[in-house]
Design a protein around this motif. Structure first.
Motif, PDB file in Angstrom:
ATOM      1  N   ASP A 165      35.387  31.045  55.916  1.00 44.90           N
ATOM      2  CA  ASP A 165      35.556  32.435  56.350  1.00 44.90           C
ATOM      3  C   ASP A 165      34.835  33.370  55.386  1.00 44.90           C
ATOM      4  O   ASP A 165      34.133  34.299  55.802  1.00 44.90           O
ATOM      5  CB  ASP A 165      37.044  32.807  56.401  1.00 44.90           C
ATOM      6  N   ASP A 169      31.446  35.432  56.433  1.00 44.26           N
ATOM      7  CA  ASP A 169      31.585  36.871  56.299  1.00 44.26           C
ATOM      8  C   ASP A 169      30.494  37.437  55.389  1.00 44.26           C
ATOM      9  O   ASP A 169      29.924  38.504  55.671  1.00 44.26           O
ATOM     10  CB  ASP A 169      32.966  37.209  55.727  1.00 44.26           C
ATOM     11  N   SER A 173      27.721  40.066  56.810  1.00 46.50           N
ATOM     12  CA  SER A 173      27.651  41.388  56.177  1.00 46.50           C
ATOM     13  C   SER A 173      26.285  41.616  55.542  1.00 46.50           C
ATOM     14  O   SER A 173      25.758  42.734  55.565  1.00 46.50           O
ATOM     15  CB  SER A 173      28.757  41.543  55.128  1.00 46.50           C
ATOM     16  N   ASN A 202      35.213  36.079  63.716  1.00 39.39           N
ATOM     17  CA  ASN A 202      35.975  37.053  62.926  1.00 39.39           C
ATOM     18  C   ASN A 202      35.049  37.994  62.167  1.00 39.39           C
ATOM     19  O   ASN A 202      35.296  39.204  62.087  1.00 39.39           O
ATOM     20  CB  ASN A 202      36.895  36.325  61.939  1.00 39.39           C
ATOM     21  N   ALA A 203      33.981  37.428  61.595  1.00 39.02           N
ATOM     22  CA  ALA A 203      33.041  38.237  60.813  1.00 39.02           C
ATOM     23  C   ALA A 203      32.316  39.239  61.712  1.00 39.02           C
ATOM     24  O   ALA A 203      32.123  40.404  61.334  1.00 39.02           O
ATOM     25  CB  ALA A 203      32.036  37.340  60.102  1.00 39.02           C
ATOM     26  N   LYS A 206      34.612  42.123  62.594  1.00 41.11           N
ATOM     27  CA  LYS A 206      34.717  43.073  61.491  1.00 41.11           C
ATOM     28  C   LYS A 206      33.521  44.014  61.453  1.00 41.11           C
ATOM     29  O   LYS A 206      33.642  45.193  61.139  1.00 41.11           O
ATOM     30  CB  LYS A 206      34.809  42.314  60.160  1.00 41.11           C
ATOM     31  N   ALA A 207      32.342  43.459  61.762  1.00 39.56           N
ATOM     32  CA  ALA A 207      31.112  44.254  61.746  1.00 39.56           C
ATOM     33  C   ALA A 207      30.877  44.984  63.072  1.00 39.56           C
ATOM     34  O   ALA A 207      29.873  45.671  63.235  1.00 39.56           O
ATOM     35  CB  ALA A 207      29.917  43.346  61.444  1.00 39.56           C
ATOM     36  N   LYS A 208      31.824  44.811  64.032  1.00 39.01           N
ATOM     37  CA  LYS A 208      31.739  45.419  65.361  1.00 39.01           C
ATOM     38  C   LYS A 208      30.447  45.004  66.090  1.00 39.01           C
ATOM     39  O   LYS A 208      29.728  45.828  66.658  1.00 39.01           O
ATOM     40  CB  LYS A 208      31.830  46.951  65.254  1.00 39.01           C
TER      41      LYS A 208
END
Length: 389
Positions: A165, A169, A173, A202-203, A206-208
């Motif tokens: 994860d 991520d 990012s 999931n990543a 988070k970053a939409k």
């Protein structure tokens, strides 16, 4: 199962190296019998540590690198006085990257009362078998970042590397910061791959962002990568996250052969295949879960380089540094277990490690936490094949 004979080094240990290793070993004159003029290990039996990994199949490069690093650490440790005056002996067993063989090796180690702990089993399914097979023994530094294994109640397993994860991520990012929003993924269709897929989703959330494409290969060792490469090439993402290890070179060759020029970002497990990629590795970005083995700003890397050279090699690598660091963490647990360690004492010693400075990298366990390391960074292979971080 074989017990390799440690390679003796003729290179003298510097005062600073002796001090560093002796700090880990906490050698006492009484334990070693130095005051009586006896050899350092005359009074104590060897502390035996088991390790099962692939030494002959698809992940052979990873396995041998890990063993090279841990051997370098323990050989240097022994020259500095060992653990409370006892020599540490690394016992190796080849599991050919087969989970059932890894389990059999672990059970064989368990039956041998002189083996006190296991270090760096290699692979997700292999680690799952090993950690369940020997609940009464410490398993230190498994080479997998799979979240599902870390969520299990396994107080005997001590993780040193960051999880997938955290890795995925970091890659997503990094891509987003560079303005790369069309991000795809290739992963194996097995427990390892499912963990990477969940982390990827999931990543992106988070970053939409939405995935540009997701493709799979049959399993961790399958060379049937053509369909996945074609699916990625057709979607033309700006970046493809390569969630593969030993099969990554075959996939990248197929991807470039399909005419795709997307940037490729690999997980830490992809780094083991860099040498097999040749020119394909140039421009590849990938996660590292240990510092660069060439970066001397970290004390742990300086120790590693010195001990590798003393052990007969100047071929530094991420994998061997990880093996070295795993061995160093286990050595701290052994030191805390006392001069007459048992398996239970080693488990207790490992669990007592909190805010431990490994030489620029902090390790923190405790009564309930088993994810000790949080180091994660991104490196890139330069135009001349050098690693940039």
């Amino acid at each position: 199962m074989t017990v390799p004979v440690p390679r003796e080094s003729t290179a003298p240990l510097s005062t600073s190296r002796r001090r560093a290793l002796s700090g880990l070993a906490a050698t006492t004159a009484a334990a070693a019998g130095v005051g009586l003029g006896f050899p350092a290990f005359a009074q104590n039996r060897a502390i035996r540590i088991g390790t099962t990994f692939d030494n002959s199949s698809v992940e052979k490069a990873n396995g041998q690198g890990l063993y090279q690093g841990s051997s370098a650490f323990f050989n240097a440790l022994n020259k500095a006085g060992g653990i409370h005056g006892s020599k540490v002996e690394l016992v190796m067993a080849d599991d050919t990257f087969k989970p059932e063989v890894a389990k059999a090796n672990a059970l064989a180690f368990e039956k041998d009362g002189s083996v006190l702990a296991l270090v760096h089993p290699l692979g997700t399914r292999q680690t799952a078998e090993v950690m369940d097979a020997v609940p009464g023994m410490a398993v230190v530094g498994p080479i997998t970042g799979t979240i599902a294994l870390r969520k299990k109640t396994s107080p005997n397993t001590f993780w040193v590397r960051a999880n997938y994860d955290q890795e995925v991520d970091k890659l997503v990012s990094t891509a987003a910061v560079l303005g790369q929003t069309r991000i795809g993924l290739v992963h194996s269709n097995d427990p390892l791959g499912q963990s990477v897929l969940a982390a990827f989703k999931n990543a992106l959330a988070k970053a939409k962002l939405e995935p540009a494409v997701i493709a799979t290969t049959p399993n961790t060792t399958s060379m049937e990568v053509g369909p996945a490469a074609e699916a990625i090439a057709k979607a033309k993402p700006q970046v493809v996250v390569v969630g593969l290890a030993g099969t990554a070179p075959v996939f990248l060759k197929a991807l470039r052969g399909a005419g795709n020029s997307s940037s490729a970002y690999g997980l830490s497990i992809t780094a083991s295949a860099l040498s097999a990629m040749g020119d394909l590795a140039r421009g590849l970005g990938f996660v590292i879960v240990v510092p660069s083995p060439y970066s001397t700003k970290f004390e742990i890397v300086r120790r590693y380089q010195a001990d590798m050279v003393a052990n007969g090699t100047k071929d530094f690598s991420l994998t061997s540094l990880e093996g070295y660091m795993n061995a160093a963490v286990l050595a701290e647990g052994l030191r805390r277990a006392g001069p007459s360690p048992t398996r239970a004492a080693v488990l207790g010693g490992m669990a007592s490690i909190e805010n431990f400075d490994l030489g620029g990298v902090k390790i923190n366990y405790g009564r309930s936490n088993r994810e000790g390391g949080q180091f994660v960074d991104v490196a890139v292979i330069g135009s001349r094949g050098q690693m940039l971080s």
